[in-house]
Design a protein around this motif. Structure first.
Motif, short mmCIF file in Angstrom:
data_model
loop_
_atom_site.label_atom_id
_atom_site.label_comp_id
_atom_site.label_asym_id
_atom_site.label_seq_id
_atom_site.Cartn_x
_atom_site.Cartn_y
_atom_site.Cartn_z
N TYR A 83 0.83 -1.21 0.00
CA TYR A 83 0.00 0.00 0.00
C TYR A 83 0.86 1.27 0.00
O TYR A 83 0.51 2.26 -0.63
N ARG A 84 1.99 1.23 0.72
CA ARG A 84 2.90 2.39 0.71
C ARG A 84 3.42 2.64 -0.71
O ARG A 84 3.48 3.77 -1.18
N THR A 85 3.82 1.56 -1.38
CA THR A 85 4.33 1.69 -2.75
C THR A 85 3.26 2.27 -3.67
O THR A 85 3.53 3.17 -4.47
N ILE A 86 2.03 1.75 -3.55
CA ILE A 86 0.93 2.26 -4.38
C ILE A 86 0.65 3.72 -4.04
O ILE A 86 0.43 4.55 -4.93
N GLY A 87 0.68 4.06 -2.74
CA GLY A 87 0.43 5.44 -2.33
C GLY A 87 1.48 6.40 -2.86
O GLY A 87 1.16 7.49 -3.34
N ARG A 88 2.74 6.00 -2.79
CA ARG A 88 3.81 6.86 -3.30
C ARG A 88 3.70 7.02 -4.82
O ARG A 88 3.94 8.10 -5.36
N ALA A 89 3.34 5.93 -5.50
CA ALA A 89 3.20 6.00 -6.95
C ALA A 89 2.03 6.90 -7.34
O ALA A 89 2.03 7.51 -8.41
N SER A 90 1.01 7.03 -6.46
CA SER A 90 -0.14 7.89 -6.76
C SER A 90 0.10 9.33 -6.33
O SER A 90 -0.78 10.16 -6.52
N GLY A 91 1.22 9.60 -5.69
CA GLY A 91 1.51 10.97 -5.29
C GLY A 91 1.02 11.32 -3.90
O GLY A 91 0.94 12.50 -3.55
N MET A 92 0.69 10.35 -3.08
CA MET A 92 0.22 10.62 -1.72
C MET A 92 1.40 10.78 -0.78
O MET A 92 2.47 10.22 -1.01
N ASP A 93 1.18 11.53 0.31
CA ASP A 93 2.19 11.66 1.36
C ASP A 93 1.96 10.52 2.35
O ASP A 93 1.23 10.65 3.33
N VAL A 94 2.59 9.40 2.10
CA VAL A 94 2.37 8.18 2.86
C VAL A 94 2.84 8.34 4.31
O VAL A 94 2.19 7.86 5.24
N ASP A 95 3.95 9.05 4.50
CA ASP A 95 4.48 9.22 5.85
C ASP A 95 3.50 10.02 6.71
O ASP A 95 3.28 9.70 7.89
N LYS A 96 2.90 11.04 6.14
CA LYS A 96 1.92 11.86 6.88
C LYS A 96 0.69 11.01 7.24
O LYS A 96 0.19 11.06 8.36
N ILE A 97 0.23 10.20 6.30
CA ILE A 97 -0.93 9.34 6.54
C ILE A 97 -0.63 8.35 7.66
O ILE A 97 -1.46 8.12 8.55
N GLU A 98 0.59 7.79 7.66
CA GLU A 98 0.97 6.84 8.71
C GLU A 98 1.05 7.53 10.07
O GLU A 98 0.62 6.96 11.08
N ARG A 99 1.59 8.76 10.12
CA ARG A 99 1.65 9.49 11.39
C ARG A 99 0.25 9.77 11.92
O ARG A 99 -0.01 9.60 13.11
N GLU A 100 -0.66 10.19 11.04
CA GLU A 100 -2.04 10.48 11.47
C GLU A 100 -2.73 9.20 11.96
O GLU A 100 -3.44 9.22 12.97
#
Length: 167
Positions: free
Chosen positions: A109-126
């Protein structure tokens, strides 16, 4: 004094009134009265015939439960402990395997999120902050329930001591 006292619904029913009403309707029916009586009798007979041919079944009896124990009844405490330890190890191995699979899924999911342009680290912190808040709320609720239980037990013990002192 009457032998049978009418009560409830039947206290408002007058047999003489019923007979008078029937006689009035019978006379108003004119020459069709026998046809109407035959039709009413046939309908009544038909309904009762259909009801008499219906089959009914009682509710099914509850199932008979047979308890089957796969464990020998004469096990020693050491055998029970050894079996419990083996089961615990098997459970921990399963949980470790499940954690490994969950980590692989999160990585995907992190790989897919990064490929889509999402801030994965921010989502994980939240998400981590939200889980921590939920855990804190659950811990606080459990603490309040424990305190309430202890207070109720203390009140009960005080009441018991007081009743014993009065005796």
């Amino acid at each position: 004094m009457a032998l049978l006292k009418r009560s409830g619904y039947w206290k408002d029913v007058s047999p003489t009134g019923m007979v008078a009403d029937f006689r009035l309707v019978w006379n108003q029916a004119g020459h069709n009265r026998w046809r109407i009586a035959a039709l009413a009798g046939a309908c009544t007979f038909g309904v009762f015939y259909l009801m008499s041919t219906q089959e009914g079944e009682a509710p099914h009896p509850p199932p008979k439960v047979t308890y089957i124990s796969t464990l020998p009844a004469h096990r020693t405490d050491e055998q029970i402990m050894a079996e419990n330890i083996a089961n615990q190890k098997r459970k921990e191995a399963w949980e470790a395997e499940q954690a490994k699979r969950d980590k692989e899924v999160r990585d995907i999911y992190r790989t897919i999120g990064r490929a889509s342009g999402m801030d994965v680290d921010k989502i994980e912190r939240e998400a981590a902050a939200e889980r921590a808040a939920e855990q804190k709320a659950a811990d606080e609720k459990a603490r309040r329930q424990i305190e309430a239980g202890l207070a109720a037990r203390a009140r009960q013990e005080a009441e018991q001591q007081q009743s014993q002192q009065q005796q």
